[in-house]
Design a protein around this motif. Structure first.
Motif, PDB file in Angstrom:
ATOM      1  N   VAL A  42      -3.702   2.817  14.490  1.00 18.21           N
ATOM      2  CA  VAL A  42      -4.405   2.860  15.773  1.00 18.21           C
ATOM      3  C   VAL A  42      -3.873   4.004  16.634  1.00 18.21           C
ATOM      4  O   VAL A  42      -4.635   4.700  17.319  1.00 18.21           O
ATOM      5  CB  VAL A  42      -4.264   1.505  16.503  1.00 18.21           C
ATOM      6  CG1 VAL A  42      -4.832   1.606  17.914  1.00 18.21           C
ATOM      7  CG2 VAL A  42      -4.968   0.406  15.728  1.00 18.21           C
ATOM      8  N   LEU A  43      -2.557   4.217  16.592  1.00 17.32           N
ATOM      9  CA  LEU A  43      -1.964   5.316  17.363  1.00 17.32           C
ATOM     10  C   LEU A  43      -2.438   6.665  16.835  1.00 17.32           C
ATOM     11  O   LEU A  43      -2.671   7.603  17.616  1.00 17.32           O
ATOM     12  CB  LEU A  43      -0.434   5.231  17.308  1.00 17.32           C
ATOM     13  CG  LEU A  43       0.183   3.953  17.895  1.00 17.32           C
ATOM     14  CD1 LEU A  43       1.695   3.987  17.728  1.00 17.32           C
ATOM     15  CD2 LEU A  43      -0.197   3.790  19.359  1.00 17.32           C
ATOM     16  N   THR A  46      -5.808   7.344  18.055  1.00 21.22           N
ATOM     17  CA  THR A  46      -5.797   7.579  19.499  1.00 21.22           C
ATOM     18  C   THR A  46      -5.273   8.974  19.847  1.00 21.22           C
ATOM     19  O   THR A  46      -5.932   9.749  20.550  1.00 21.22           O
ATOM     20  CB  THR A  46      -4.939   6.518  20.207  1.00 21.22           C
ATOM     21  OG1 THR A  46      -5.473   5.221  19.944  1.00 21.22           O
ATOM     22  CG2 THR A  46      -4.910   6.769  21.715  1.00 21.22           C
ATOM     23  N   TYR A  47      -4.084   9.297  19.343  1.00 16.59           N
ATOM     24  CA  TYR A  47      -3.398  10.511  19.782  1.00 16.59           C
ATOM     25  C   TYR A  47      -3.687  11.744  18.928  1.00 16.59           C
ATOM     26  O   TYR A  47      -3.553  12.876  19.406  1.00 16.59           O
ATOM     27  CB  TYR A  47      -1.884  10.266  19.823  1.00 16.59           C
ATOM     28  CG  TYR A  47      -1.491   9.206  20.813  1.00 16.59           C
ATOM     29  CD1 TYR A  47      -1.701   9.393  22.178  1.00 16.59           C
ATOM     30  CD2 TYR A  47      -0.933   7.998  20.404  1.00 16.59           C
ATOM     31  CE1 TYR A  47      -1.348   8.417  23.098  1.00 16.59           C
ATOM     32  CE2 TYR A  47      -0.581   7.020  21.310  1.00 16.59           C
ATOM     33  CZ  TYR A  47      -0.791   7.227  22.654  1.00 16.59           C
ATOM     34  OH  TYR A  47      -0.451   6.260  23.570  1.00 16.59           O
ATOM     35  N   GLY A  50      -8.110  11.503  18.633  1.00 18.75           N
ATOM     36  CA  GLY A  50      -8.696  11.518  19.959  1.00 18.75           C
ATOM     37  C   GLY A  50      -9.867  10.563  20.142  1.00 18.75           C
ATOM     38  O   GLY A  50     -10.752  10.814  20.961  1.00 18.75           O
ATOM     39  N   SER A  52     -11.861   7.078  21.310  1.00 19.20           N
ATOM     40  CA  SER A  52     -11.787   6.127  22.411  1.00 19.20           C
ATOM     41  C   SER A  52     -11.479   4.738  21.867  1.00 19.20           C
ATOM     42  O   SER A  52     -11.571   4.481  20.661  1.00 19.20           O
ATOM     43  CB  SER A  52     -13.112   6.099  23.173  1.00 19.20           C
ATOM     44  OG  SER A  52     -14.148   5.568  22.345  1.00 19.20           O
ATOM     45  N   LEU A  53     -11.146   3.812  22.769  1.00 15.41           N
ATOM     46  CA  LEU A  53     -10.860   2.444  22.336  1.00 15.41           C
ATOM     47  C   LEU A  53     -12.077   1.824  21.664  1.00 15.41           C
ATOM     48  O   LEU A  53     -11.951   1.114  20.660  1.00 15.41           O
ATOM     49  CB  LEU A  53     -10.429   1.604  23.542  1.00 15.41           C
ATOM     50  CG  LEU A  53      -9.045   1.913  24.136  1.00 15.41           C
ATOM     51  CD1 LEU A  53      -8.803   1.043  25.358  1.00 15.41           C
ATOM     52  CD2 LEU A  53      -7.955   1.696  23.096  1.00 15.41           C
ATOM     53  N   ILE A  56     -12.399   3.237  18.162  1.00 15.94           N
ATOM     54  CA  ILE A  56     -11.382   2.691  17.261  1.00 15.94           C
ATOM     55  C   ILE A  56     -11.747   1.268  16.851  1.00 15.94           C
ATOM     56  O   ILE A  56     -11.650   0.893  15.673  1.00 15.94           O
ATOM     57  CB  ILE A  56      -9.996   2.717  17.936  1.00 15.94           C
ATOM     58  CG1 ILE A  56      -9.538   4.161  18.144  1.00 15.94           C
ATOM     59  CG2 ILE A  56      -8.970   1.956  17.088  1.00 15.94           C
ATOM     60  CD1 ILE A  56      -8.254   4.281  18.939  1.00 15.94           C
ATOM     61  N   ASP A 105     -11.548  15.152  12.879  1.00 14.97           N
ATOM     62  CA  ASP A 105     -11.495  14.227  14.003  1.00 14.97           C
ATOM     63  C   ASP A 105     -12.897  13.775  14.385  1.00 14.97           C
ATOM     64  O   ASP A 105     -13.101  13.172  15.437  1.00 14.97           O
ATOM     65  CB  ASP A 105     -10.785  14.849  15.200  1.00 14.97           C
ATOM     66  CG  ASP A 105     -11.455  16.138  15.672  1.00 14.97           C
ATOM     67  OD1 ASP A 105     -12.506  16.511  15.098  1.00 14.97           O
ATOM     68  OD2 ASP A 105     -10.932  16.779  16.598  1.00 14.97           O
TER      69      ASP A 105
END
Length: 424
Positions: A42-43, A46-47, A50, A52-53, A56, A105
């Motif tokens: 999940v990280l 996210t990082y 890029g 969004s919640l 994901i 991405d």
């Protein structure tokens, strides 16, 4: 005898001989890679990617849904093609999907690659179990217990390595963890390539001059008893959602226990599985013994529900005591159910279609991954009463399964050879 010699002797006693030991290496390498990746996936999205919640959440849910199909499809393929070749292909597919995640991405492509990886993961899980059943024979429960212990050790190693890498806090650290996961699949494929093809129990040899006949393999989708068994298995696998979602959220939001207790509860679970899976497996090495274990398993689930409900009491000390008790009870239930599940899922499947049947059985874990979080969050939202109902429902399911798998003496044995190979 020295400690090293004792370890060597235990290693030599692993069921399945050299190929059995090689497949244990596969389990360790595979789960080490999973330990590297799953805690930080999940990280990463996210990082690094890029997302969004919402993206994901959609990616995790959709790829998990695709993975549900992997179990029955993989099992069906394994009944028709050499098992080791299919396993190698699936492990390679998982590696390709993992490496592909590093290349983009773009949300649509990430969803595609994650779905392919999820399909390969669920398929490979079923086929690894099938391989163990074929090489270990009557000792399949003990072998699976050893395999699960080794897999948990691999997971712990991968998790510790991931924690160390995350301390760097860089984008490249996440990328290397994903690459390590992909490399673990390639390593698993390489080790699997060294393993011999296990004997297929559905093949028997007829003497020269005897008539050779071939019957159609049994269809698990028409076996109402097996489908009912798989349905009860979906409920009994809910302990997984308890540890991944239920206990952490409940401990933090509904009890006075210190937040630092949560990771310790996970450690207790892991240590107990590593230490007790093999010793407790000896109580379920036959179909009758596995069925008998459903009765104490029912009581254990009920006690676990009572303990976690009681943890809502005021005060950090009593909350901690009850949460630890619930963790111990749910872990014992997890260990015992794993033993029961390994034996009954094979014993109820005809030899002619073990792969197809195990594939359908794999749906229980896959579906639980989707509905399990909903079930435990419903229990949390309802409060202590919700956990009492949760424990009682699983306990009742144990009793239903106990009746469902009772022997049927008027029927022919389930394991009936149906494919005959002429001997010249």
């Amino acid at each position: 005898m020295s400690r090293s010699r004792r370890r060597a002797a235990l290693w030599e006693r692993v069921p399945g001989g050299l190929d059995g030991r090689r497949m244990l290496s596969v389990a360790f390498v595979d789960r080490t890679g999973s330990g590297l990746w799953e805690a930080v996936s999940v990280l990463y999205f996210t990082y690094v990617a890029g997302l969004s919640l919402a993206q994901i959440g959609t990616l995790v849910a959709a790829s998990g849904a695709v993975g549900i199909a992997g179990a029955p499809i993989g099992g069906r393929i394994a009944d028709r093609l050499p098992l080791t070749r299919v396993l190698i292909g699936l492990q390679t597919l998982r590696a390709v999907a993992a490496f592909a995640l590093l290349t983009t991405d773009n949300f649509a492509l990430l969803l595609l690659f994650a779905s392919v990886g999820s399909f390969g993961d669920r398929s490979a899980n079923v086929l690894t179990k099938l391989y163990a059943a074929r090489i270990a024979g009557p000792e399949r429960v003990r072998y699976q217990a050893v395999s699960r212990t080794v897999a948990n050790a691999g997971w712990a190693v991968g998790g510790l390595a991931a924690a160390g890498a995350l301390a760097l806090g860089s984008t490249s650290a996440y990328q290397w963890l994903l690459a390590g996961n992909a490399l673990s699949f390639l390593g698993s494929a390489a080790i699997t390539a060294l393993c011999a093809e296990p004997a297929t129990p559905s093949r028997t040899v007829a003497k020269s001059g005897e008539e050779t006949r071939q019957l159609s393999p049994a269809n698990p989708w028409r076996d109402r008893r097996y489908l009912a068994f798989v349905t009860t298995e979906t409920v009994l696998f809910l302990d997984d959602a308890v540890f991944k979602v239920g206990l952490p959220l409940w401990a933090v939001h509904a009890t006075d226990a210190p937040h630092g207790l949560v990771p310790l509860l996970m450690v207790i679970n892991n240590v107990m599985v590593v230490g007790l899976q093999v010793p407790l497996a000896r109580f379920g090495t036959t179909t009758a013994a596995a069925r008998r274990l459903l009765l104490p398993l029912s009581a254990t689930f009920a006690l676990a529900g009572i303990a976690i409900a009681a943890s809502a009491t005021h005060g950090a000390a009593p909350a901690t005591v009850f949460l630890v008790a619930a963790t111990i009870a749910f872990t014992l239930a997890e260990i015992v159910h794993a033993t029961i599940s390994w034996e009954l899922s094979i014993a109820l499947a005809p030899d002619t279609a073990q792969g197809s049947y195990l594939g359908v059985h794999g749906l229980a874990q896959s579906v639980q991954r989707s509905v399990g979080p909903l079930a435990v969050t419903a229990a949390i939202a309802t409060g202590p009463a919700g956990w009492l109902v949760f424990g009682a429902a699983i306990a009742g399911t144990c009793l239903i399964q106990h009746r469902l798998v009772r022997p049927r003496h008027h029927q022919a044995p389930l394991s009936v050879p149906s494919v005959t190979v002429s001997e010249h």
